[in-house]
Design an enzyme around this catalytic site. Structure first.
Site, mmCIF file in Angstrom:
data_model
loop_
_atom_site.group_PDB
_atom_site.id
_atom_site.type_symbol
_atom_site.label_atom_id
_atom_site.label_comp_id
_atom_site.label_asym_id
_atom_site.label_seq_id
_atom_site.Cartn_x
_atom_site.Cartn_y
_atom_site.Cartn_z
ATOM 1 N N ARG A 94 1.308 -5.441 -16.735
ATOM 2 C CA ARG A 94 0.738 -6.153 -15.694
ATOM 3 C C ARG A 94 -0.188 -6.711 -15.059
ATOM 4 O O ARG A 94 -0.898 -5.734 -13.541
ATOM 5 C CB ARG A 94 2.045 -6.193 -14.842
ATOM 6 C CG ARG A 94 3.396 -5.968 -15.308
ATOM 7 C CD ARG A 94 4.684 -5.922 -13.883
ATOM 8 N NE ARG A 94 6.013 -6.244 -14.178
ATOM 9 C CZ ARG A 94 7.198 -5.686 -14.161
ATOM 10 N NH1 ARG A 94 7.123 -3.890 -14.509
ATOM 11 N NH2 ARG A 94 8.380 -6.069 -14.513
ATOM 12 N N GLU A 129 11.222 -15.570 -21.210
ATOM 13 C CA GLU A 129 12.400 -15.448 -19.572
ATOM 14 C C GLU A 129 12.726 -16.503 -18.993
ATOM 15 O O GLU A 129 13.081 -16.754 -18.285
ATOM 16 C CB GLU A 129 11.149 -14.765 -18.928
ATOM 17 C CG GLU A 129 9.485 -14.996 -19.219
ATOM 18 C CD GLU A 129 9.277 -14.085 -18.503
ATOM 19 O OE1 GLU A 129 9.396 -13.070 -17.642
ATOM 20 O OE2 GLU A 129 7.822 -14.371 -17.690
ATOM 21 N N CYS A 163 11.207 -6.398 -22.726
ATOM 22 C CA CYS A 163 10.701 -5.358 -21.331
ATOM 23 C C CYS A 163 10.694 -5.094 -19.435
ATOM 24 O O CYS A 163 10.210 -5.486 -18.498
ATOM 25 C CB CYS A 163 9.472 -5.558 -21.579
ATOM 26 S SG CYS A 163 8.949 -7.919 -20.848
ATOM 27 N N ASN A 188 14.304 -10.113 -16.231
ATOM 28 C CA ASN A 188 14.231 -10.445 -14.889
ATOM 29 C C ASN A 188 14.496 -11.411 -14.204
ATOM 30 O O ASN A 188 15.310 -11.661 -13.568
ATOM 31 C CB ASN A 188 13.226 -9.411 -14.271
ATOM 32 C CG ASN A 188 12.726 -7.614 -14.682
ATOM 33 O OD1 ASN A 188 14.033 -7.213 -15.318
ATOM 34 N ND2 ASN A 188 12.018 -7.266 -14.696
ATOM 35 N N ASP A 189 13.395 -12.466 -15.311
ATOM 36 C CA ASP A 189 13.226 -13.557 -14.882
ATOM 37 C C ASP A 189 14.289 -14.151 -15.874
ATOM 38 O O ASP A 189 14.487 -15.229 -15.214
ATOM 39 C CB ASP A 189 11.317 -14.121 -15.077
ATOM 40 C CG ASP A 189 10.831 -13.810 -14.195
ATOM 41 O OD1 ASP A 189 11.128 -14.468 -12.915
ATOM 42 O OD2 ASP A 189 9.528 -13.338 -14.627
ATOM 43 N N ARG A 209 -0.884 -7.735 -20.958
ATOM 44 C CA ARG A 209 0.344 -9.201 -20.269
ATOM 45 C C ARG A 209 -0.672 -10.178 -19.244
ATOM 46 O O ARG A 209 -0.944 -9.688 -19.311
ATOM 47 C CB ARG A 209 1.282 -9.145 -19.720
ATOM 48 C CG ARG A 209 2.379 -10.809 -19.335
ATOM 49 C CD ARG A 209 3.596 -10.662 -18.912
ATOM 50 N NE ARG A 209 3.409 -9.959 -17.782
ATOM 51 C CZ ARG A 209 4.321 -9.933 -16.424
ATOM 52 N NH1 ARG A 209 5.588 -10.259 -16.538
ATOM 53 N NH2 ARG A 209 4.317 -9.309 -14.815
ATOM 54 N N HIS A 254 1.042 -0.874 0.095
ATOM 55 C CA HIS A 254 0.195 -0.486 0.243
ATOM 56 C C HIS A 254 1.195 1.125 -0.184
ATOM 57 O O HIS A 254 0.824 2.055 -1.252
ATOM 58 C CB HIS A 254 -1.167 0.188 0.883
ATOM 59 C CG HIS A 254 -2.273 -0.745 1.355
ATOM 60 N ND1 HIS A 254 -2.347 -1.204 2.174
ATOM 61 C CD2 HIS A 254 -2.733 -1.351 -0.199
ATOM 62 C CE1 HIS A 254 -3.571 -2.579 1.807
ATOM 63 N NE2 HIS A 254 -3.534 -2.373 0.829
ATOM 64 N N ARG A 283 15.511 -14.003 -7.089
ATOM 65 C CA ARG A 283 15.780 -12.647 -7.530
ATOM 66 C C ARG A 283 15.250 -11.874 -7.019
ATOM 67 O O ARG A 283 15.601 -10.568 -6.860
ATOM 68 C CB ARG A 283 15.149 -11.815 -8.936
ATOM 69 C CG ARG A 283 13.189 -12.620 -8.752
ATOM 70 C CD ARG A 283 12.348 -12.535 -10.510
ATOM 71 N NE ARG A 283 11.903 -10.862 -10.681
ATOM 72 C CZ ARG A 283 10.492 -10.555 -11.360
ATOM 73 N NH1 ARG A 283 10.633 -11.143 -12.340
ATOM 74 N NH2 ARG A 283 10.104 -9.214 -11.814
#
Ligand code: PEP
Ligand code: MG
Length: 610
Positions: A307, A442, A513, A465-466, A343, A200, A476
């Site tokens: 996302r 990925e 990306c 990233n992956d 995605r 949050h 990660r």
């Protein structure tokens, strides 16, 4: 300042969840526990007065939340509104109220104590829930209990309103209402023990453009109100009791960051074309539709990655097909974007899990995640696919499937897409005649079979990233291994090259990306790899555009050729760093700031902060 007065500096590394640098004094946010007194009521006749006191505190809390909502609406800050709605619902929850009244009545205790018992009861229930996302929602009940306790304590004004001056709030966690309110109180930044990019505090602080670092573990136990502190929401570094030279350095860094930000905005709307005419399409990654205006202002030409799993955040129920459609339409219809890449859910792993039945996995990163999850939870997937088709009539939409590791998965996903399409046509729903389909590359297996995958789809998008996580076998999210997590590792560069070669061989475009796409240091190397599109955090766009515009494809190919010969990640990084610092001195002059001056020695953050 004398040596005795200087407290020992220390630094912590968390997650930069809202960019920017702030230097100021700590305000340690006290959840008031220490100020609450618990006591038995002296006479039974006091019970009704105590119940009334509790009801008054409920009313006061609701009034305050409605007021905060009003203020947010006036400031056009939408994201926290929904969360505050949820808090108001909890506040009015009959079971919550009746249980507390029952405690006052039956046990003859004061309202504070009764609220605490009710909270403990809810905690016990939530702790028994398997699903981590649902379990974490206890924080909403906690926020509400704290607010009631605050009002019972007779604090008409919020604690934060009494801080005065400019402060950086340090808290275990903060409710969106608390966070939002602080804006009006000249709070200049946040740092919290808990939370990540999806917490949050992160959502609200980004919406308010206040720098924040989350996930610091136990910072609340290490600092005191009044301590000097630096919060770097870009790198995730927090330095407590900094030496004057550290403050100076960060002050320069802050000024540099702001100046560059301003200066770079002039590149925002220019195309990313090299001096020898190689054009890279530049997109933005988004998690929330609210980010779109700023993405466009920073020069996003399209949305390269939406996302969508973030739709699940702050929801207690599954979104309906119409909910999805309403949400996607805000992306698809945004003016000024050439296309939007939606995605499909990357649920599971360390991300959000919507499914109450979801089993806790020993190794979630390699578990039932992304496309695997969707192909199992077909109803949930179908709802999303139908929604994406439905918005395809309203604008240029591309669909992207995450974590594909084999041809059968993409075929299965396409089959479901086709089923959704047919259903909609039978129901006379207007949809686009065709939608471009892409896969995220990925997983190393996808690189191996890139030639085969290329025959199945219209484009690739490399998720570094992956890909880095899976290729180097490094979680990660594990900060203890971050020193090994290196997208400039020779293996990763080779993997990317194989993907771009396979895509171009098959005549399909290839995007990137992952975070690497928005890292200015990597821009020249990525140019040399001939990526067609780069999609990134929108704040990075002007910088990347500038570097591309001042480079040539020819030069980048020479750089690539050179780095592909190196044996180690360190050699690659050193070479790229030196090259870029020399080539773009203004952009990288503060690259040195990656190193912290500590006792007159330059030490890389990993070493100080380990
Ligand atoms: C990636 O893995 O590089 C990517 C862009 O996807 P995410 O970060 O959402 O897993
Ligand atoms: Mg990914």
């Amino acid at each position: 300042m004398s040596a005795e007065q200087q407290k020992k500096p220390f630094a912590l590394k968390g997650l930069g969840v809202s960019p920017g640098i702030v230097i100021g004094k700590v305000y340690l946010f006290d959840p008031l526990d220490s100020q609450i007194s618990f006591y038995k009521l002296k006479k039974p006749s006091s019970i009704s007065a105590e119940i009334q006191r509790f009801k008054d505190a409920l009313k006061e809390s609701e009034k305050q939340l409605l007021q905060i909502q009003e203020n947010l609406k006036e400031a056009s800050i939408k994201e926290p509104l929904y969360i505050i709605d949820v808090h108001i619902l909890i506040l009015k929850d009959k079971k919550f109220i009746n249980r507390t009244i029952k405690y006052i009545r039956r046990l003859g205790i004061n309202a504070e104590w009764a609220v605490r018992l009710t909270l403990d009861h809810y905690k016990e229930i939530f702790e028994g829930v398997d699903d981590a996302y649902i379990r974490d929602r206890i924080s909403d009940v906690q926020y509400i209990a704290q607010r009631i306790l605050r009002n019972l304590a007779g604090e008409k004004r919020q604690v934060v309103l009494e801080i005065g001056g400019e402060v950086i709030v340090i808290a275990h966690d903060l409710s969106p209402a608390d966070t939002a309110q602080m804006k009006m109180d000249k709070v200049i930044g946040f740092a919290t023990d808990t939370g990540g990019r999806t917490s949050h505090t992160a959502i609200v602080s980004r919406a308010m453009e206040l720098p924040a670092v989350a996930g610091l573990g136990n910072i609340t136990q290490l600092v005191k109100t009044g301590d000097e502190i630096i919060v770097d929401g870009i790198s995730g570094m927090v330095i407590v009791n900094p030496y004057p030279d550290m403050i100076k350095r960060y002050e320069e860094k802050r000024i540099h960051y702001c100046a560059i930000d301003e200066e770079y905005l002039q590149y925002a709307n220019l195309p990313a074309v090299t001096r020898d005419n190689y054009h890279v399409k530049i997109g933005s990654n988004i998690e929330f539709v609210e980010e779109i205006p700023s993405a466009i202002a920073h020069g996003a030409e399209h949305i390269g990655l939406y996302r969508t799993e973030f739709i699940y955040i702050n929801r207690h129920d599954l979104p309906s097909e119409d909910d999805h459609v309403d949400n996607y339409l805000q992306v698809v219809k945004a003016r000024g974007l050439n296309w939007s890449t939606i995605r499909t859910f990357d649920l599971g792993g360390d991300k959000i899990t919507p499914d109450e039945k979801h089993v806790k996995e020993l190794n979630p990163q390699m578990g039932l995640r992304a496309i695997r999850f969707c192909l199992k939870e077909t109803e949930l997937f179908k709802t999303q696919l139908r929604a994406i088709w439905r918005v395809s009539a309203a604008g240029n939409v591309k669909i992207l499937f995450p974590m594909i590791s084999g041809v059968e998965e993409i075929r299965e996903a396409k089959k479901m897409m086709e089923e959704a399409r047919r259903e909609l046509l039978e129901q006379d729903v207007e949809i686009a005649s065709r939608m471009e389909i892409g896969v995220m590359i990925e997983v190393p297996a996808a690189v191996e079979i890139a030639d085969k995958l290329a025959r199945e789809v219209d484009f690739f998008s490399i998720g570094t990233n992956d890909l880095t996580q899976y290729a180097l076998a490094i979680d990660r999210a594990n900060e203890r291994l971050s020193y090994l997590y290196e997208p400039l590792h020779p293996a990763i560069l080779r993997l990317i090259k194989r993907v771009t070669d396979a895509a171009h061989e098959a005549n399909i475009p290839v995007a990137m990306c992952g975070e690497m796409a928005g890292d200015p240091l990597c821009a020249m190397v990525l140019l040399g790899l001939e990526l067609d599109e780069l999609s990134m955090n929108h704040l990075a766009i002007p910088r990347i555009k500038r570097i591309i515009r001042e480079s040539t494809l020819e030069e980048s190919k020479l750089v690539l050729k050179k780095v592909l010969k190196f044996n180690t990640s360190r050699e690659v990084r050193n070479y790229v760093q030196n090259y870029m610092m020399e080539r773009f001195p203004e952009e990288f002059q503060n690259e040195e700031d990656q190193l912290i001056i500590y006792n007159n020695k330059k030490i890389p953050p990993e070493e100080i902060f380990r």
